[in-house]
Scaffold this motif. Structure first.
Motif, short mmCIF file in Angstrom:
data_model
loop_
_atom_site.label_atom_id
_atom_site.label_comp_id
_atom_site.label_asym_id
_atom_site.label_seq_id
_atom_site.Cartn_x
_atom_site.Cartn_y
_atom_site.Cartn_z
N ILE A 102 0.85 -1.19 0.00
CA ILE A 102 0.00 0.00 0.00
C ILE A 102 0.88 1.24 0.00
CG2 ILE A 102 -1.64 1.35 1.38
CD1 ILE A 102 -2.83 -1.40 2.29
N LEU A 103 1.89 1.26 0.85
CA LEU A 103 2.80 2.39 0.94
C LEU A 103 3.57 2.60 -0.37
CD1 LEU A 103 3.52 4.46 3.11
CD2 LEU A 103 5.39 2.97 3.81
N ARG A 104 3.94 1.52 -1.02
CA ARG A 104 4.67 1.62 -2.29
C ARG A 104 3.84 2.30 -3.37
NH1 ARG A 104 4.91 -0.45 -7.06
NH2 ARG A 104 3.32 -2.02 -6.73
N VAL A 105 2.55 1.97 -3.43
CA VAL A 105 1.66 2.50 -4.46
C VAL A 105 1.17 3.90 -4.10
CG1 VAL A 105 -0.58 2.14 -5.59
CG2 VAL A 105 0.95 0.21 -5.20
N LEU A 106 1.03 4.16 -2.84
CA LEU A 106 0.49 5.43 -2.35
C LEU A 106 1.44 6.58 -2.65
CD1 LEU A 106 -2.05 6.18 -0.66
CD2 LEU A 106 -0.61 5.96 1.36
N PRO A 107 0.95 7.67 -3.24
CA PRO A 107 1.81 8.84 -3.44
C PRO A 107 2.38 9.33 -2.10
CG PRO A 107 -0.18 9.06 -4.75
CD PRO A 107 -0.37 7.87 -3.84
N GLU A 108 3.58 9.85 -2.13
CA GLU A 108 4.30 10.23 -0.91
C GLU A 108 3.52 11.20 -0.03
OE1 GLU A 108 8.63 11.96 0.45
OE2 GLU A 108 8.39 11.12 -1.56
N GLU A 109 2.74 12.06 -0.61
CA GLU A 109 1.98 13.03 0.18
C GLU A 109 1.00 12.38 1.16
OE1 GLU A 109 -1.50 14.67 -2.62
OE2 GLU A 109 0.42 14.38 -3.64
N TRP A 110 0.67 11.12 0.94
CA TRP A 110 -0.27 10.39 1.79
C TRP A 110 0.43 9.48 2.81
CZ3 TRP A 110 -5.27 11.65 1.70
CH2 TRP A 110 -5.76 12.30 0.57
N HIS A 111 1.74 9.33 2.71
CA HIS A 111 2.47 8.38 3.57
C HIS A 111 2.28 8.65 5.06
CE1 HIS A 111 5.55 6.76 0.42
NE2 HIS A 111 4.32 6.73 -0.02
N ALA A 112 2.45 9.88 5.50
CA ALA A 112 2.37 10.19 6.93
C ALA A 112 0.99 9.85 7.49
CB ALA A 112 2.71 11.66 7.18
N GLN A 113 -0.06 10.20 6.75
CA GLN A 113 -1.42 9.91 7.23
C GLN A 113 -1.64 8.40 7.31
OE1 GLN A 113 -4.62 11.86 5.15
NE2 GLN A 113 -6.18 10.64 6.20
N PHE A 114 -1.25 7.68 6.26
CA PHE A 114 -1.42 6.23 6.27
C PHE A 114 -0.66 5.61 7.44
CE2 PHE A 114 0.49 2.08 5.10
CZ PHE A 114 -0.66 1.32 5.19
N LEU A 115 0.61 5.97 7.60
CA LEU A 115 1.41 5.37 8.67
C LEU A 115 0.85 5.69 10.05
CD1 LEU A 115 4.99 5.88 7.22
CD2 LEU A 115 3.76 3.72 7.53
N GLY A 116 0.37 6.91 10.25
CA GLY A 116 -0.23 7.27 11.53
C GLY A 116 -1.45 6.42 11.84
N GLU A 117 -2.34 6.30 10.85
CA GLU A 117 -3.55 5.50 11.04
C GLU A 117 -3.21 4.01 11.18
OE1 GLU A 117 -6.67 6.33 8.21
OE2 GLU A 117 -6.31 8.50 8.36
N TYR A 118 -2.24 3.55 10.41
CA TYR A 118 -1.84 2.15 10.48
C TYR A 118 -1.27 1.81 11.85
CZ TYR A 118 0.87 -2.09 9.71
OH TYR A 118 1.40 -3.35 9.83
#
Length: 96
Positions: free
Chosen positions: A16-32
């Motif tokens: 998911i992180l690989r496909v996700l544009p970098e601008e979304w990484h922090a939000q995804f990682l926080g929620e994950y």
């Protein structure tokens, strides 16, 4: 606007992180990480699974080059440019 096939993204957080544009990484990682901490309680494990499912779909959508154009059409209520969920995400109903 024509629908393009979504990128195949599994439920693996690294994928998911690989496909996700970098601008979304922090939000995804926080929620994950929050969901991962909560999943230590067995009854909350489903929340982690749901989070990965939602982010999998989100990553597929925002990684599509046409996403920004489609998002703008929605905000501007240009209904002639909308596509159905079946066209945008083939098989999305099967994920539910």
């Amino acid at each position: 606007m024509s629908a393009e096939p979504i990128h195949e993204v599994g439920y693996d957080p690294a994928e998911i992180l690989r496909v996700l544009p970098e601008e979304w990484h922090a939000q995804f990682l926080g929620e994950y990480h929050s969901a991962l901490d909560a999943a230590h309680e067995i009854w909350r494990f489903k929340q982690l699974q749901e989070l990965l499912r939602v982010w999998r779909l989100h990553a597929a959508a925002v990684s599509n080059p046409a996403f920004e154009q489609a998002e703008r059409a929605v905000r501007e209520n240009r209904r002639d440019e909308f596509v159905s969920m079946d066209e945008a995400f083939p098989g999305w109903a099967d994920e539910r």
